[in-house]
Design a protein around this motif. Structure first.
Motif, PDB file in Angstrom:
ATOM      1  N   ASP A 298       0.828  -1.211   0.000  1.00  6.66           N
ATOM      2  CA  ASP A 298       0.000   0.000   0.000  1.00  6.66           C
ATOM      3  C   ASP A 298       0.862   1.260   0.000  1.00  6.66           C
ATOM      4  N   TRP A 299       2.004   1.188  -0.672  1.00  7.25           N
ATOM      5  CA  TRP A 299       2.905   2.340  -0.698  1.00  7.25           C
ATOM      6  C   TRP A 299       2.490   3.326  -1.773  1.00  7.25           C
ATOM      7  N   LYS A 300       2.377   4.583  -1.403  1.00  4.47           N
ATOM      8  CA  LYS A 300       2.176   5.653  -2.374  1.00  4.47           C
ATOM      9  C   LYS A 300       2.543   6.970  -1.712  1.00  4.47           C
ATOM     10  N   MET A 301       2.885   7.940  -2.558  1.00  9.61           N
ATOM     11  CA  MET A 301       3.188   9.287  -2.084  1.00  9.61           C
ATOM     12  C   MET A 301       1.873  10.063  -1.993  1.00  9.61           C
ATOM     13  N   ARG A 302       1.310  10.126  -0.814  1.00  5.77           N
ATOM     14  CA  ARG A 302       0.007  10.766  -0.626  1.00  5.77           C
ATOM     15  C   ARG A 302       0.119  12.263  -0.321  1.00  5.77           C
ATOM     16  N   HIS A 303       1.332  12.763  -0.126  1.00  3.27           N
ATOM     17  CA  HIS A 303       1.529  14.144   0.300  1.00  3.27           C
ATOM     18  C   HIS A 303       2.434  14.894  -0.672  1.00  3.27           C
ATOM     19  N   SER A 304       2.042  16.119  -1.023  1.00  2.96           N
ATOM     20  CA  SER A 304       2.882  16.993  -1.836  1.00  2.96           C
ATOM     21  C   SER A 304       4.001  17.565  -0.981  1.00  2.96           C
ATOM     22  N   VAL A 305       4.956  18.235  -1.622  1.00  4.04           N
ATOM     23  CA  VAL A 305       6.035  18.857  -0.859  1.00  4.04           C
ATOM     24  C   VAL A 305       5.487  19.925   0.078  1.00  4.04           C
ATOM     25  N   GLU A 306       4.441  20.649  -0.375  1.00  6.25           N
ATOM     26  CA  GLU A 306       3.824  21.653   0.505  1.00  6.25           C
ATOM     27  C   GLU A 306       3.172  20.993   1.716  1.00  6.25           C
ATOM     28  N   ASP A 307       2.529  19.842   1.503  1.00  3.60           N
ATOM     29  CA  ASP A 307       1.943  19.098   2.624  1.00  3.60           C
ATOM     30  C   ASP A 307       3.022  18.693   3.618  1.00  3.60           C
ATOM     31  N   MET A 308       4.134  18.216   3.093  1.00  3.87           N
ATOM     32  CA  MET A 308       5.226  17.780   3.956  1.00  3.87           C
ATOM     33  C   MET A 308       5.725  18.930   4.823  1.00  3.87           C
ATOM     34  N   VAL A 309       5.963  20.076   4.178  1.00  5.37           N
ATOM     35  CA  VAL A 309       6.476  21.229   4.905  1.00  5.37           C
ATOM     36  C   VAL A 309       5.429  21.743   5.896  1.00  5.37           C
ATOM     37  N   ALA A 310       4.183  21.847   5.460  1.00  6.33           N
ATOM     38  CA  ALA A 310       3.134  22.401   6.323  1.00  6.33           C
ATOM     39  C   ALA A 310       2.948  21.565   7.576  1.00  6.33           C
ATOM     40  N   SER A 311       2.952  20.243   7.433  1.00  2.87           N
ATOM     41  CA  SER A 311       2.757  19.387   8.604  1.00  2.87           C
ATOM     42  C   SER A 311       3.947  19.472   9.553  1.00  2.87           C
ATOM     43  N   ALA A 312       5.156  19.547   8.996  1.00  6.50           N
ATOM     44  CA  ALA A 312       6.347  19.685   9.843  1.00  6.50           C
ATOM     45  C   ALA A 312       6.357  21.030  10.559  1.00  6.50           C
ATOM     46  N   TYR A 313       5.956  22.075   9.852  1.00  6.94           N
ATOM     47  CA  TYR A 313       5.956  23.428  10.428  1.00  6.94           C
ATOM     48  C   TYR A 313       4.925  23.540  11.544  1.00  6.94           C
TER      49      TYR A 313
END
Length: 324
Positions: A298-313
């Motif tokens: 069930d591997w897939k990239m479900r998050h954009s780079v903006e999603d990645m940054v926003a969640s980390a921030y």
């Protein structure tokens, strides 16, 4: 089934615990808290403060909680530091894995998902890493992860252990504001700490053979990663055959410049990164092919780079507010 998560109070481990619970599966955590955080473990999840080097403690934990499988994330994870601390790295990652396997045999636990690393590949000759790419680790950390895979493979042959190992590069983002990356060495927390402190992040080299001149790497969201750890656990529990190793990769990657652009956009902090010299030995582009994991885990990239940054921030801001 009840799964023991070693290192379950850490950044990745705590997300795996959350994913297990979301899938209706029971979790037990053992963690030395050398880099993990007790508050990352929910109050209703059994927690044992201890090290996997103590096989008797680990075996007793498994028996006490009816553990039937292990997701093994505990270890020393800093590749750069491992060059200066090889003995510590091997003790935690090789001896620790051997002691865990001993404990599993004592407790008759027969399923294991191992958190390995794309550091096992070293610097490959091609730009896309597949599971068939030769393993040529270049740090004690990468070597220790590869030896861990060998130990697990050999225990499978000798004792019938059902197992798989997951290899990946840079893990980023947050699946919950309460869980965040506290590493002093990873790109996302380094850049976010710099920006919130009024400092300017730095790019090491802009003369790589890539579209924007900065090196390209895999960045995968920690929640996506946790989902596939749980998928691997469920597959093993169901008796479905799995490959010995899987790459959890994006297939195309992101450049450091793209990361910086997303950081500015999401945080609202306008900046122009400082430019430093490129680091010796850094290849232009390395990303992993996740085709096999997409098929089986069930591997897939479900998050954009903006999603990645926003969640980390968001997670970093929440952590900073809690410290005030």
């Amino acid at each position: 089934m009840t799964w023991l998560v070693t290192g379950g109070a850490g950044y990745i481990g705590s997300h795996v615990v959350s994913a297990l619970r979301g899938a209706g599966m029971q979790a037990v955590v053992i963690d030395s808290l050398s880099s993990g955080h007790r508050e990352f473990v929910p109050d209703d999840v059994p927690f044992v403060h201890g090290t996997i080097l103590d096989s008797e403690l680990v075996a007793r934990t498994m028996l006490d909680h009816g553990v039937t499988g292990v997701i093994h994330l505990a270890g020393f994870k800093y590749a750069g530091v491992s060059v200066q601390e090889p003995l510590l790295t091997y003790q935690q990652n090789v001896t620790g894995t051997a002691e865990l396997l001993k404990a599993m045999e004592l407790a008759e636990v027969g399923h294991l998902v191992f958190s390995s690393s794309a550091a096992t590949y070293g610097t490959p000759t091609g730009n896309i890493v597949t599971e068939d790419t030769p393993t040529q680790p270049e740090s004690p950390y990468g070597e220790s992860k590869l030896i861990g895979e060998w130990l697990i493979r050999d225990q499978g042959r000798a004792r019938g252990l059902k197992h798989t190992s997951l290899r990946y590069f840079n893990v980023v983002g947050s699946g919950s504001p309460e869980l965040y990356d506290t590493s002093p060495h990873n790109l996302f927390p380094i850049v976010l700490r710099a920006l919130t402190a009024g400092k300017t992040p730095r790019i090491n080299g802009t003369d790589y053979n890539t579209a924007d001149g900065t090196c390209v790497r895999d960045y995968v969201h920690v929640a996506d990663l946790a989902t596939s750890h749980v998928a691997a656990a469920r597959a093993l529990a169901a008796g479905r055959p799995l490959e010995r190793v899987y790459n959890l990769g994006s297939g195309d990657g992101l450049s450091v410049r793209q990361i910086m652009t997303a950081m500015a956009k999401v945080t609202g902090i306008d900046f122009e990164p400082e430019i430093g010299p490129r680091r010796a030995g850094d290849p232009d582009r390395i990303v992993a092919d996740g085709t096999l994991a997409a098929r089986d885990l069930d591997w897939k990239m479900r998050h954009s780079v903006e999603d990645m940054v926003a969640s980390a921030y968001e997670a970093q801001k929440r952590a900073a507010a809690a410290r005030i």
